[in-house]
Scaffold this motif. Sequence first.
Motif, PDB file in Angstrom:
ATOM      1  N   VAL A  73      11.668  10.247 -23.873  1.00 42.48           N
ATOM      2  CA  VAL A  73      13.048   9.822 -24.022  1.00 42.48           C
ATOM      3  C   VAL A  73      13.842  10.947 -24.672  1.00 42.48           C
ATOM      4  N   ARG A  74      14.947  11.324 -24.072  1.00 47.34           N
ATOM      5  CA  ARG A  74      15.768  12.399 -24.622  1.00 47.34           C
ATOM      6  C   ARG A  74      16.196  12.055 -26.054  1.00 47.34           C
ATOM      7  N   GLY A  75      15.957  12.996 -26.962  1.00 48.71           N
ATOM      8  CA  GLY A  75      16.331  12.805 -28.353  1.00 48.71           C
ATOM      9  C   GLY A  75      15.297  12.067 -29.194  1.00 48.71           C
ATOM     10  N   ARG A  76      14.275  11.475 -28.512  1.00 52.51           N
ATOM     11  CA  ARG A  76      13.246  10.730 -29.246  1.00 52.51           C
ATOM     12  C   ARG A  76      11.848  11.258 -28.996  1.00 52.51           C
ATOM     13  N   GLY A  77      11.640  11.910 -27.860  1.00 55.32           N
ATOM     14  CA  GLY A  77      10.323  12.407 -27.512  1.00 55.32           C
ATOM     15  C   GLY A  77       9.489  11.326 -26.844  1.00 55.32           C
ATOM     16  N   PRO A  78       8.147  11.521 -26.779  1.00 55.15           N
ATOM     17  CA  PRO A  78       7.276  10.522 -26.147  1.00 55.15           C
ATOM     18  C   PRO A  78       7.355   9.181 -26.883  1.00 55.15           C
ATOM     19  N   THR A  79       7.649   8.121 -26.137  1.00 58.94           N
ATOM     20  CA  THR A  79       7.929   6.824 -26.739  1.00 58.94           C
ATOM     21  C   THR A  79       7.224   5.718 -25.960  1.00 58.94           C
ATOM     22  N   GLU A  80       6.608   4.809 -26.672  1.00 61.67           N
ATOM     23  CA  GLU A  80       5.989   3.643 -26.035  1.00 61.67           C
ATOM     24  C   GLU A  80       7.100   2.689 -25.589  1.00 61.67           C
ATOM     25  N   LEU A  81       7.189   2.450 -24.293  1.00 61.29           N
ATOM     26  CA  LEU A  81       8.209   1.561 -23.746  1.00 61.29           C
ATOM     27  C   LEU A  81       7.568   0.534 -22.815  1.00 61.29           C
ATOM     28  N   ASP A  82       8.199  -0.602 -22.735  1.00 61.69           N
ATOM     29  CA  ASP A  82       7.743  -1.642 -21.811  1.00 61.69           C
ATOM     30  C   ASP A  82       8.466  -1.445 -20.479  1.00 61.69           C
ATOM     31  N   ASN A  83       8.159  -0.333 -19.820  1.00 61.93           N
ATOM     32  CA  ASN A  83       8.874   0.027 -18.590  1.00 61.93           C
ATOM     33  C   ASN A  83       7.922   0.441 -17.471  1.00 61.93           C
ATOM     34  N   HIS A  84       6.679   0.003 -17.543  1.00 64.34           N
ATOM     35  CA  HIS A  84       5.679   0.465 -16.594  1.00 64.34           C
ATOM     36  C   HIS A  84       5.733  -0.318 -15.287  1.00 64.34           C
ATOM     37  N   GLY A  85       5.660   0.429 -14.198  1.00 68.33           N
ATOM     38  CA  GLY A  85       5.622  -0.175 -12.883  1.00 68.33           C
ATOM     39  C   GLY A  85       4.228  -0.139 -12.298  1.00 68.33           C
ATOM     40  N   VAL A  86       4.073  -0.731 -11.126  1.00 69.91           N
ATOM     41  CA  VAL A  86       2.784  -0.770 -10.453  1.00 69.91           C
ATOM     42  C   VAL A  86       2.972  -0.419  -8.986  1.00 69.91           C
ATOM     43  N   GLN A  87       2.033   0.331  -8.443  1.00 71.83           N
ATOM     44  CA  GLN A  87       1.984   0.593  -7.006  1.00 71.83           C
ATOM     45  C   GLN A  87       1.075  -0.479  -6.397  1.00 71.83           C
ATOM     46  N   ARG A  88       1.674  -1.466  -5.777  1.00 76.57           N
ATOM     47  CA  ARG A  88       0.905  -2.611  -5.284  1.00 76.57           C
ATOM     48  C   ARG A  88       0.422  -2.365  -3.859  1.00 76.57           C
ATOM     49  N   HIS A  89      -0.861  -2.562  -3.656  1.00 80.13           N
ATOM     50  CA  HIS A  89      -1.467  -2.428  -2.331  1.00 80.13           C
ATOM     51  C   HIS A  89      -1.009  -3.575  -1.436  1.00 80.13           C
ATOM     52  N   LEU A  90      -0.382  -3.229  -0.307  1.00 80.39           N
ATOM     53  CA  LEU A  90       0.060  -4.249   0.634  1.00 80.39           C
ATOM     54  C   LEU A  90      -0.929  -4.451   1.771  1.00 80.39           C
ATOM     55  N   GLY A  91      -1.650  -3.392   2.124  1.00 82.21           N
ATOM     56  CA  GLY A  91      -2.626  -3.526   3.196  1.00 82.21           C
ATOM     57  C   GLY A  91      -2.966  -2.196   3.827  1.00 82.21           C
ATOM     58  N   TRP A  92      -4.064  -2.206   4.574  1.00 85.55           N
ATOM     59  CA  TRP A  92      -4.493  -1.032   5.323  1.00 85.55           C
ATOM     60  C   TRP A  92      -3.952  -1.122   6.756  1.00 85.55           C
ATOM     61  N   LYS A  93      -3.406  -0.037   7.248  1.00 90.52           N
ATOM     62  CA  LYS A  93      -3.106   0.073   8.671  1.00 90.52           C
ATOM     63  C   LYS A  93      -4.326   0.605   9.417  1.00 90.52           C
ATOM     64  N   LEU A  94      -5.150   1.339   8.687  1.00 93.13           N
ATOM     65  CA  LEU A  94      -6.390   1.916   9.212  1.00 93.13           C
ATOM     66  C   LEU A  94      -7.268   2.215   8.015  1.00 93.13           C
ATOM     67  N   CYS A  95      -8.575   2.013   8.137  1.00 94.57           N
ATOM     68  CA  CYS A  95      -9.487   2.350   7.053  1.00 94.57           C
ATOM     69  C   CYS A  95     -10.844   2.708   7.650  1.00 94.57           C
ATOM     70  N   ASP A  96     -11.098   4.010   7.770  1.00 99.77           N
ATOM     71  CA  ASP A  96     -12.330   4.534   8.335  1.00 99.77           C
ATOM     72  C   ASP A  96     -13.002   5.456   7.321  1.00 99.77           C
TER      73      ASP A  96
END
Length: 275
Positions: A73-96
């Motif tokens: 965070v600008r002016g604060r440095g590394p900061t613990e925030l409740d702002n985490h996102g997730v890359q959610r798996h929707l499905g495979w189009k192909l899986c070999d």
Amino acid sequence: MTATALLSCAGRPVGRYTYLPDTAGRPYLHPVTTLGGTPVTEERPADHLHHLGASVAVPDVAGRNFWGGRTFVRGRGPTELDNHGVQRHLGWKLCDPDGFVQELSWEAEGGELLREHRTVATAALSGTAWALDLSFSLTNPGSTDLSIGSPATNGRPGAGYGGFFWRAPKEAAPPAVFSASAAGEEAVHGRAADWVALCGDGWSLVFAGATDETRRDPWFVRTAEYPGVGSSLAAAERLPVPAGATLVRRIVTVVADGRLDRAGAAALVRRAVTA
């Protein structure tokens, strides 16, 4: 929903791809090995518990953290925030065994910020080297423009990480790093180059940008503090992703047994990008 894919090349196992939404927040490759079986990724090392082998990770998508750990965070440095996102798996189009095509949703606070189409493929290059070809397309599906940032764009000079990132194993001595025209962390970090090689004890990784846009992204390089290489989507300025727009990046990584020199790295990259 968990998801797993096992990768092989030339009839040998070379990688495991795992999605564990409750503990990781993003899918990642680990372990990845050379054809000779030497591990070349590290998962949750003590120095950075949010480093997960090889993955696509971005610390700032419209203010949401898809990297893990603290947020700069600008002016604060590394900061613990409740702002985490997730890359959610929707499905495979192909899986070999030699690759897969995956659909992902980048979500935070109950909403989707980005929709991703990811392709991963393996290719044999020689008896001691293979290539991991990873491309990702990020589309802004909403009606509002957004942008991608980094600690560098938020006030921390030199910390432009975010995009493709590979955490290598930490060994007794730091790995060597070089490009076609420079050598050493200070000379390679933060600069664009067709490829960057990282060489440790009995292994080599050579990272190449395989599209014009990817080749223009500077490389994020660490060897002294920890061994890692990534591409920088937002090295100095925020990267806009307008509503309905798509950005595409492709990184091809040579994974080789032994310690490559500059000529050997360049030769394998040429084969890998056209394989």
